[in-house]
Write a protein that holds these residues in place. Structure first.
Motif, PDB file in Angstrom:
ATOM      1  N   ASN A 258       0.826  -1.200   0.000  1.00  0.00           N
ATOM      2  CA  ASN A 258       0.000   0.000   0.000  1.00  0.00           C
ATOM      3  C   ASN A 258       0.864   1.256   0.000  1.00  0.00           C
ATOM      4  O   ASN A 258       0.569   2.230  -0.682  1.00  0.00           O
ATOM      5  CB  ASN A 258      -0.952   0.003   1.200  1.00  0.00           C
TER       6      ASN A 258
ATOM      7  N   ARG B 168       2.426   1.610  -3.432  1.00  0.00           N
ATOM      8  CA  ARG B 168       1.458   2.037  -4.455  1.00  0.00           C
ATOM      9  C   ARG B 168       1.084   3.513  -4.340  1.00  0.00           C
ATOM     10  O   ARG B 168       0.685   4.135  -5.322  1.00  0.00           O
ATOM     11  CB  ARG B 168       0.199   1.170  -4.369  1.00  0.00           C
ATOM     12  N   GLN B 169       1.183   4.042  -3.110  1.00  0.00           N
ATOM     13  CA  GLN B 169       0.871   5.461  -2.964  1.00  0.00           C
ATOM     14  C   GLN B 169       1.811   6.316  -3.802  1.00  0.00           C
ATOM     15  O   GLN B 169       1.478   7.440  -4.160  1.00  0.00           O
ATOM     16  CB  GLN B 169       0.974   5.870  -1.481  1.00  0.00           C
TER      17      GLN B 169
ATOM     18  N   MET C 261      -1.708   5.073 -11.250  1.00  0.00           N
ATOM     19  CA  MET C 261      -1.985   4.215 -12.403  1.00  0.00           C
ATOM     20  C   MET C 261      -3.259   4.687 -13.090  1.00  0.00           C
ATOM     21  O   MET C 261      -4.258   4.995 -12.447  1.00  0.00           O
ATOM     22  CB  MET C 261      -2.132   2.762 -11.969  1.00  0.00           C
TER      23      MET C 261
ATOM     24  N   LEU D 197     -13.312   4.869 -12.887  1.00  0.00           N
ATOM     25  CA  LEU D 197     -13.740   5.874 -11.903  1.00  0.00           C
ATOM     26  C   LEU D 197     -14.791   5.240 -11.006  1.00  0.00           C
ATOM     27  O   LEU D 197     -15.484   4.308 -11.398  1.00  0.00           O
ATOM     28  CB  LEU D 197     -14.324   7.093 -12.619  1.00  0.00           C
ATOM     29  N   PHE D 198     -14.923   5.745  -9.777  1.00  0.00           N
ATOM     30  CA  PHE D 198     -15.904   5.206  -8.835  1.00  0.00           C
ATOM     31  C   PHE D 198     -17.248   5.862  -9.120  1.00  0.00           C
ATOM     32  O   PHE D 198     -17.429   7.056  -8.870  1.00  0.00           O
ATOM     33  CB  PHE D 198     -15.443   5.473  -7.401  1.00  0.00           C
TER      34      PHE D 198
ATOM     35  N   MET E  53     -19.405   8.076  -6.583  1.00  0.00           N
ATOM     36  CA  MET E  53     -18.841   9.291  -5.994  1.00  0.00           C
ATOM     37  C   MET E  53     -18.789  10.387  -7.065  1.00  0.00           C
ATOM     38  O   MET E  53     -18.738  10.101  -8.261  1.00  0.00           O
ATOM     39  CB  MET E  53     -17.410   9.024  -5.516  1.00  0.00           C
TER      40      MET E  53
ATOM     41  N   LEU F 125     -10.620  10.686  -2.374  1.00  0.00           N
ATOM     42  CA  LEU F 125     -10.743   9.441  -1.597  1.00  0.00           C
ATOM     43  C   LEU F 125      -9.423   8.987  -0.969  1.00  0.00           C
ATOM     44  O   LEU F 125      -9.336   8.812   0.251  1.00  0.00           O
ATOM     45  CB  LEU F 125     -11.308   8.323  -2.488  1.00  0.00           C
ATOM     46  N   ALA F 126      -8.405   8.836  -1.794  1.00  0.00           N
ATOM     47  CA  ALA F 126      -7.151   8.298  -1.270  1.00  0.00           C
ATOM     48  C   ALA F 126      -6.488   9.236  -0.258  1.00  0.00           C
ATOM     49  O   ALA F 126      -6.143   8.790   0.845  1.00  0.00           O
ATOM     50  CB  ALA F 126      -6.203   7.947  -2.412  1.00  0.00           C
TER      51      ALA F 126
ATOM     52  N   GLU G 158      -8.679   8.991   2.983  1.00  0.00           N
ATOM     53  CA  GLU G 158      -8.667   7.674   3.635  1.00  0.00           C
ATOM     54  C   GLU G 158      -7.292   7.353   4.197  1.00  0.00           C
ATOM     55  O   GLU G 158      -7.179   6.717   5.244  1.00  0.00           O
ATOM     56  CB  GLU G 158      -9.079   6.582   2.640  1.00  0.00           C
ATOM     57  N   LEU G 159      -6.266   7.788   3.506  1.00  0.00           N
ATOM     58  CA  LEU G 159      -4.913   7.466   3.958  1.00  0.00           C
ATOM     59  C   LEU G 159      -4.377   8.534   4.905  1.00  0.00           C
ATOM     60  O   LEU G 159      -3.205   8.515   5.271  1.00  0.00           O
ATOM     61  CB  LEU G 159      -3.987   7.302   2.751  1.00  0.00           C
TER      62      LEU G 159
ATOM     63  N   ARG H  63      -7.021  11.791 -10.357  1.00  0.00           N
ATOM     64  CA  ARG H  63      -7.132  10.920  -9.192  1.00  0.00           C
ATOM     65  C   ARG H  63      -5.803  10.210  -8.907  1.00  0.00           C
ATOM     66  O   ARG H  63      -5.371  10.109  -7.761  1.00  0.00           O
ATOM     67  CB  ARG H  63      -8.226   9.874  -9.434  1.00  0.00           C
ATOM     68  N   ALA H  64      -5.152   9.760  -9.978  1.00  0.00           N
ATOM     69  CA  ALA H  64      -3.885   9.046  -9.796  1.00  0.00           C
ATOM     70  C   ALA H  64      -2.797   9.976  -9.272  1.00  0.00           C
ATOM     71  O   ALA H  64      -1.835   9.531  -8.646  1.00  0.00           O
ATOM     72  CB  ALA H  64      -3.452   8.408 -11.108  1.00  0.00           C
TER      73      ALA H  64
END
Lengths: 501, 244
Positions: free
Chosen positions: B77, B80-81, B85, B92-93, B96, B104-105, B108-109, B153-154
């Protein structure tokens, strides 16, 4: 008919297998039913043995749950019947008190043998075999098999009129034994059915021309306007007696005999029998709406239990479904294996078999009796949980795998990704299936009637077993299910639309 | 020993008995833009997905920022942060909004509080030219807009590396340009990038190095000039003859 209710037979022989089965049913019913049924045995039963007199003593007496007209519940749920009225009258005249335990026939005998109760009165035939372990009172009722035909049928008056026809009798009963013994001679065929109400309906529908059943049961049915009339005399008579353990509670036995003799002498005995057996014109069937009104309290009680079982089962099933659903989509072979095994077992076996297993099988294996509601909820929740597992799995798997990949590629953990990305989308997909499962489980509660869980269907069976208005009662029961399910489905759909836009 | 940002040694990947990558060795330096080309089924996407371990690695090693992803205890994790990608189908979600997708990331992180994440999200949207779509649902966007949101987002976790997996393949032709422009801008800013693409012109324009893959191996690699103008391998020549 799945349940053999109220009017079942009680002599040994061919009935042995079913009797063993019902031992557990009624024992557990006793333990798990309303609290009035499950009072633990008081000390009085044991201590009374030592005293000479019975006056002022209180005796625990076991009986069947439903064996009309000897013991059954009236419209308001009170235990009534010939046995009950006789016992109460004798107790009154002899100055003792009784604590009635409605356990079921076989469970009653077991309770007596284990000294949990002082005596049993349950329309029990006095047989030589039983005399080996019990002491019986003087016979208080003479039974026997009789033949009845439809009220308007004037063609069948004797056995000879049955030639080439089909008759019905209760499976495993003396009625069946007798009918078969003369079937060859008179040239008719015998069809065995599970309970009295069904047999009477069969005759009224013309499928069978006559029914062979026990005299008191038939007489009670006729008195309740079941649409039949009795056309023959009693055959193969047997006598019913009150029983105590061999050599124990002799004072109680003596008091019973004395009281019985008094009741017979003063005419009260005949009065009691007439109450249940005499054909009276006053008990004409009420209107359909009267039936609705009369049965409403019992049906509401049943509906309440139906809802309780449904809600509890679904809540647990949801937890199981989510848990095993995630197991199923996990990367661990072991977890997937556990979930797959669980689902296979509970989806691959009939719900009815599961109910029997948790209710009879498990307690026998563990020695730990189980409450009927508990057994029912375990059955339904494990069963619905298996389907929920598949719903959850299907919901999660129907979310594009790219969603999880995108989330994981951002550095979010599996759990966070599921929680924030996959599950919210899966829930939307799953909701209609959840609502569907909710409806299925609600209806499946009706299967618990077979283990004596007093839900809606069971209450309906109890009602038509005593009033013989099968069709109308079932219509009311079905309507209640339909109404409740329609309302809940509408409600669910509204909630679905509100939260899953 | 290598100072490479990404270092791949003897990378093998099998799906069941089907060996898709048959031993690859690649080093990618900081700030380098590597374009991967090759026929369908040559293993380009699988190679890319091994770089952030979206695929389990069958053999060999992949080292990113000095961390060997094949080590059992590696914190994927965290790795990957640092690797953004972008997927062919955007991913896409849908439940949302555009801005929530980007926030989100970081939220959440716990990298950013909500207000900071929102500011960051708006900044990224501005960068990809979609500020006015912040509250829109992905479903209401065009393909090109979706992919630009996916890039934003990436980028939300400020990655040092960006991976593009055929980012324009699912787009209508008139939308390819806007997405390529965003990637081009990232290249110009010095982002380390691995771009799997069918856009040969684009590869030629932005790539520092082009890798031609065929049948699970690197068939040829070199500068765009070397690959596109002086192809040595017959297989590469054949491929280029088909796509150019």
């Amino acid at each position: 008919m799945l349940r053999l209710p109220p009017l079942r037979r009680r002599s040994g022989g061919t009935f042995a297998a079913l009797a063993a089965f019902f031992t557990v049913v009624f024992m557990l019913l006793g333990i798990g039913g309303a609290s009035a049924l499950s009072v633990p045995a008081p000390a009085a039963a044991g201590t009374a043995v030592q005293h000479t007199g019975v006056e002022g003593k209180k005796f625990a007496i076991a009986t069947d749950t439903t064996f009309a007209p000897f013991e059954f519940r009236d419209g308001s749920g009170n235990l009534v019947g010939i046995d009950m009225d006789l016992l109460n009258a004798i107790a009154k005249s002899q100055g003792f008190e009784v604590d009635i335990k409605s356990l079921g026939f076989d469970a009653a005998l077991q309770a007596l043998q284990s000294n949990q109760v002082a005596g049993v009165i349950a329309g029990m035939s006095i047989t030589d075999e039983r005399k080996k372990i019990f002491d019986f009172s003087d016979p208080y009722f003479d039974s026997g098999v009789q033949m009845a035909v439809a009220k308007n049928d004037d063609a069948i008056k004797t056995y000879a009129d049955l030639k080439g026809k089909s008759v019905t009798a209760k499976r495993g009963s003396e009625g069946e034994t007798f009918a078969k013994s003369i079937a060859g001679k008179y040239g008719f065929t015998v069809k065995a059915l599970a309970d009295s109400a069904t047999m009477y309906d069969d005759v009224k529908a013309g499928n069978s021309v006559a029914v062979f059943d026990d005299y008191p049961v038939l007489a009670y049915g006729v008195s309740q306007n079941n649409g039949l009339k009795i056309v023959t005399e009693k055959e193969q008579g047997s006598s019913y007696g009150f029983a105590v353990n061999k050599g124990q509670n002799q004072d109680l036995l003596k008091a019973f005999d004395t009281g019985l003799a008094e009741l017979k002498a003063n005419g009260e005995y005949d009065l009691i029998l007439d109450t249940y057996l005499a054909k009276t014109e006053v008990t004409e069937q009420g209107s359909f709406f009267q039936l609705v009104a009369d049965s409403f309290p019992a049906l509401m009680k049943g509906l309440w239990l139906t809802m309780v079982a449904t809600v509890l089962s679904l809540a647990i099933a949801l937890v199981l479904g989510v848990l095993f659903g995630f197991f199923k989509v996990s990367e661990s072979k072991i977890m997937r294996g556990i979930a797959t095994t669980y689902v296979s077992i509970f989806r691959g076996t009939p719900l009815l078999v599961q109910a029997f297993f948790f209710y009879f099988g498990l307690p026998q294996m563990t020695g730990q009796p189980i409450n009927v509601l508990t057994a029912g909820v375990i059955t339904l929740s494990l069963n619905a949980g298996a389907y929920m597992t598949e719903i959850v799995r299907g919901g999660i798997q129907s979310v594009d795998p790219g969603q999880l990949e995108a989330s994981r590629s951002l550095g979010l953990s599996y759990v966070t990704s599921m929680r924030r990305v996959v599950v919210p989308q899966a829930v939307k997909i799953m909701t209609p299936s959840f609502i569907n499962q909710f409806v299925i489980t609600l209806k499946d509660t009706s299967l618990l009637a077979v283990i004596g869980f007093a839900e809606l269907t069971y209450q309906g069976q109890q009602i038509y077993a005593s009033n013989f208005r099968t069709g109308e009662t079932l219509l009311i029961v079905a309507a209640l299910y339909f109404i409740v399910i329609s309302i809940l489905t509408q409600l669910s759909n509204v909630l679905d639309r509100k939260f899953n836009k | 020993m290598s100072t490479a940002k990404i270092s791949v040694r003897g990378l093998k990947k099998s799906f069941g008995s089907n060996e898709v990558l048959k031993g690859m060795d690649v080093d990618i330096a900081e700030g380098e833009v590597v374009c991967v080309i090759g026929p369908s089924g040559s293993g380009k996407s699988t190679f890319l997905r091994c770089l952030n371990k979206l695929e389990d690695i069958t053999g060999g090693t992949v080292t990113v920022n000095g961390i060997d992803l094949t080590e059992p205890k590696v914190d994927l994790n965290a790795v990957r942060q640092n690797i953004g990608m972008v997927f062919q189908h955007f991913n896409l979600f849908p439940h949302m909004s555009v801005l929530q997708n980007i926030m989100l990331a970081p939220v959440e992180l716990k990298k950013l509080d909500k207000a900071a994440a929102r500011a960051k999200g708006m900044e990224l949207l501005k960068r990809v030219g979609l500020s006015e779509k912040a509250d829109a649902r992905p479903a209401s966007l065009s393909g090109g807009q979706k992919q630009r949101v996916a890039i934003a987002r990436a980028l939300a976790m400020n990655p040092g590396i960006m991976l593009f997996d055929e980012a324009t393949s699912a787009l209508d032709p008139e939308m390819v340009g806007e997405v390529l422009q965003v990637i081009r801008d990232l290249a110009a800013e010095g982002m380390t990038m691995v771009v799997v693409t069918h856009e040969m012109g684009f590869a030629r324009e932005v790539a520092d190095r082009v890798i031609f893959m065929d049948a699970g191996v690197i068939c040829e690699e070199g500068s765009p000039e070397a690959i596109f103008s002086n192809a040595a391998q017959p297989r590469l020549q054949e491929f280029l003859a088909k796509v150019l």
